[in-house]
Motif scaffolding. Structure first.
Motif, PDB file in Angstrom:
ATOM      1  N   ALA A   1      69.157 -17.047 -22.995  1.00 18.07           N
ATOM      2  CA  ALA A   1      69.245 -15.706 -23.387  1.00 18.07           C
ATOM      3  C   ALA A   1      70.675 -15.452 -23.993  1.00 18.07           C
ATOM      4  CB  ALA A   1      69.007 -14.927 -22.286  1.00 18.07           C
ATOM      5  N   THR A   2      70.494 -14.465 -25.081  1.00 22.43           N
ATOM      6  CA  THR A   2      71.916 -14.147 -25.515  1.00 22.43           C
ATOM      7  C   THR A   2      72.322 -12.874 -24.716  1.00 22.43           C
ATOM      8  OG1 THR A   2      70.905 -12.870 -27.204  1.00 22.43           O
ATOM      9  CG2 THR A   2      71.843 -15.204 -27.714  1.00 22.43           C
ATOM     10  N   GLU A   3      71.082 -12.133 -24.395  1.00 23.44           N
ATOM     11  CA  GLU A   3      71.266 -10.767 -23.704  1.00 23.44           C
ATOM     12  C   GLU A   3      70.932 -10.933 -22.100  1.00 23.44           C
ATOM     13  OE1 GLU A   3      72.929  -7.899 -24.013  1.00 23.44           O
ATOM     14  OE2 GLU A   3      73.983  -8.846 -25.923  1.00 23.44           O
ATOM     15  N   LEU A   4      71.287 -10.713 -20.985  1.00 25.25           N
ATOM     16  CA  LEU A   4      70.651 -11.297 -19.915  1.00 25.25           C
ATOM     17  C   LEU A   4      69.923 -10.148 -19.136  1.00 25.25           C
ATOM     18  CD1 LEU A   4      73.943 -12.895 -18.336  1.00 25.25           C
ATOM     19  CD2 LEU A   4      71.639 -13.839 -19.360  1.00 25.25           C
ATOM     20  N   ALA A   5      70.040  -8.684 -19.833  1.00 24.55           N
ATOM     21  CA  ALA A   5      69.498  -7.646 -18.837  1.00 24.55           C
ATOM     22  C   ALA A   5      67.940  -7.768 -18.990  1.00 24.55           C
ATOM     23  CB  ALA A   5      69.681  -6.378 -19.579  1.00 24.55           C
TER      24      ALA A   5
ATOM     25  N   ALA B   1      65.332  -8.264 -15.648  1.00 23.27           N
ATOM     26  CA  ALA B   1      64.245  -7.122 -15.711  1.00 23.27           C
ATOM     27  C   ALA B   1      62.884  -7.963 -15.429  1.00 23.27           C
ATOM     28  CB  ALA B   1      63.767  -6.694 -16.827  1.00 23.27           C
ATOM     29  N   LYS B   2      62.890  -9.147 -15.550  1.00 19.08           N
ATOM     30  CA  LYS B   2      61.641  -9.923 -15.296  1.00 19.08           C
ATOM     31  C   LYS B   2      61.604 -10.212 -13.729  1.00 19.08           C
ATOM     32  CE  LYS B   2      61.018 -11.949 -19.855  1.00 19.08           C
ATOM     33  NZ  LYS B   2      60.932 -13.164 -20.466  1.00 19.08           N
ATOM     34  N   LEU B   3      62.601 -10.207 -13.018  1.00 19.18           N
ATOM     35  CA  LEU B   3      62.819 -10.577 -11.527  1.00 19.18           C
ATOM     36  C   LEU B   3      61.894  -9.190 -10.915  1.00 19.18           C
ATOM     37  CD1 LEU B   3      66.215 -11.682 -11.185  1.00 19.18           C
ATOM     38  CD2 LEU B   3      64.345 -13.010 -11.234  1.00 19.18           C
ATOM     39  N   THR B   4      61.359  -9.311  -9.528  1.00 18.36           N
ATOM     40  CA  THR B   4      61.119  -8.425  -8.816  1.00 18.36           C
ATOM     41  C   THR B   4      62.497  -7.450  -8.303  1.00 18.36           C
ATOM     42  OG1 THR B   4      61.289  -9.539  -6.672  1.00 18.36           O
ATOM     43  CG2 THR B   4      59.224  -9.902  -7.837  1.00 18.36           C
ATOM     44  N   PRO B   5      61.678  -6.102  -7.871  1.00 19.24           N
ATOM     45  CA  PRO B   5      63.021  -5.445  -7.405  1.00 19.24           C
ATOM     46  C   PRO B   5      63.636  -6.206  -6.169  1.00 19.24           C
ATOM     47  CG  PRO B   5      61.107  -4.462  -7.524  1.00 19.24           C
ATOM     48  CD  PRO B   5      60.782  -5.532  -7.960  1.00 19.24           C
ATOM     49  N   GLU B   6      63.371  -6.991  -5.459  1.00 20.34           N
ATOM     50  CA  GLU B   6      63.873  -7.668  -4.317  1.00 20.34           C
ATOM     51  C   GLU B   6      64.788  -8.752  -4.719  1.00 20.34           C
ATOM     52  OE1 GLU B   6      60.534  -7.270  -4.318  1.00 20.34           O
ATOM     53  OE2 GLU B   6      60.336  -5.467  -2.867  1.00 20.34           O
ATOM     54  N   GLN B   7      64.299  -9.639  -5.893  1.00 18.28           N
ATOM     55  CA  GLN B   7      65.169 -10.532  -6.511  1.00 18.28           C
ATOM     56  C   GLN B   7      66.276 -10.112  -7.259  1.00 18.28           C
ATOM     57  OE1 GLN B   7      61.845 -12.298  -8.667  1.00 18.28           O
ATOM     58  NE2 GLN B   7      61.498 -13.880  -7.374  1.00 18.28           N
ATOM     59  N   ARG B   8      66.189  -8.954  -7.838  1.00 14.61           N
ATOM     60  CA  ARG B   8      67.039  -8.248  -8.580  1.00 14.61           C
ATOM     61  C   ARG B   8      68.093  -7.634  -7.637  1.00 14.61           C
ATOM     62  NH1 ARG B   8      63.116  -6.138 -11.773  1.00 14.61           N
ATOM     63  NH2 ARG B   8      63.167  -3.984 -10.749  1.00 14.61           N
ATOM     64  N   ALA B   9      67.788  -7.131  -6.417  1.00 11.69           N
ATOM     65  CA  ALA B   9      68.689  -6.714  -5.501  1.00 11.69           C
ATOM     66  C   ALA B   9      69.351  -7.948  -4.881  1.00 11.69           C
ATOM     67  CB  ALA B   9      68.048  -5.878  -4.320  1.00 11.69           C
ATOM     68  N   HIS B  10      68.695  -8.941  -4.692  1.00 13.95           N
ATOM     69  CA  HIS B  10      69.420 -10.323  -4.163  1.00 13.95           C
ATOM     70  C   HIS B  10      70.528 -10.886  -5.264  1.00 13.95           C
ATOM     71  CE1 HIS B  10      68.782 -14.544  -2.284  1.00 13.95           C
ATOM     72  NE2 HIS B  10      69.716 -13.924  -1.598  1.00 13.95           N
ATOM     73  N   VAL B  11      69.982 -10.803  -6.603  1.00 12.71           N
ATOM     74  CA  VAL B  11      71.196 -11.140  -7.359  1.00 12.71           C
ATOM     75  C   VAL B  11      72.295 -10.346  -7.412  1.00 12.71           C
ATOM     76  CG1 VAL B  11      71.516 -11.342  -9.813  1.00 12.71           C
ATOM     77  CG2 VAL B  11      69.493 -12.386  -9.015  1.00 12.71           C
ATOM     78  N   THR B  12      72.013  -9.024  -7.266  1.00 12.14           N
ATOM     79  CA  THR B  12      73.354  -8.131  -7.229  1.00 12.14           C
ATOM     80  C   THR B  12      73.961  -8.161  -6.059  1.00 12.14           C
ATOM     81  OG1 THR B  12      71.788  -6.467  -8.952  1.00 12.14           O
ATOM     82  CG2 THR B  12      73.845  -5.709  -7.417  1.00 12.14           C
ATOM     83  N   ARG B  13      73.627  -8.474  -4.997  1.00 13.93           N
ATOM     84  CA  ARG B  13      74.221  -8.783  -3.823  1.00 13.93           C
ATOM     85  C   ARG B  13      75.164  -9.972  -3.946  1.00 13.93           C
ATOM     86  NH1 ARG B  13      69.667  -7.575  -1.285  1.00 13.93           N
ATOM     87  NH2 ARG B  13      69.129  -9.484  -0.618  1.00 13.93           N
ATOM     88  N   HIS B  14      74.395 -11.162  -4.586  1.00 13.93           N
ATOM     89  CA  HIS B  14      75.281 -12.306  -4.609  1.00 13.93           C
ATOM     90  C   HIS B  14      76.478 -12.173  -5.510  1.00 13.93           C
ATOM     91  CE1 HIS B  14      73.393 -15.548  -2.698  1.00 13.93           C
ATOM     92  NE2 HIS B  14      72.349 -15.153  -2.462  1.00 13.93           N
TER      93      HIS B  14
END
Length: 125
Positions: A81-85, A89-102
């Motif tokens: 990707a050139t843009e990561l958003a 957005a393809k991740l589940t809400p739980e996966q997005r939260a996990h990435v954000t925590r990390h």
């Protein structure tokens, strides 16, 4: 002869291609995603800002990818990707939260313990 056929079948079965290690795919995707993010941050930041340390970000993103078992299309998205958003957005809400925590854990400044308190001086009488 029958024994030879059985041995040949066992050899062929043992030579099946093993599935790729998901950690390698996740690491490659994390490398690209972090480099792309750092390019964008460097452009937006002032020159006198402290240097960014991508190693922790790479490790955190790789760990989240492996632990959450991201699907191959999501890993490919992050890897190219050139843009990561849109990838996030393809991740589940739980996966997005996990990435954000990390990510937040890796970006947070280290916590330093408070210096020890000095003992009070005795009062003179």
């Amino acid at each position: 002869m029958r024994g030879l056929v059985v041995v040949a079948l066992l050899v062929v079965a043992g030579c099946k291609k093993h599935p790729p290690d998901p950690r390698l795919a996740c690491r490659a995707a994390a490398d690209h995603a972090v480099e792309r993010s750092l390019e964008q941050l460097r452009t937006a930041m002032k020159r006198d800002s402290p240097p960014l340390e991508p190693a922790g970000l790479r490790a955190g993103l790789t760990d989240a990818c492996v632990e959450d078992r991201w699907p191959a299309p999501v890993i490919e998205c992050f890897a190219h990707a050139t843009e990561l958003a849109p990838c996030k957005a393809k991740l589940t809400p739980e996966q997005r939260a996990h990435v954000t925590r990390h990510t937040m854990t890796m970006l947070a400044p280290p916590v330093r313990p408070a210096p020890p308190a000095k003992p009070a001086k005795p009062k003179r009488k």
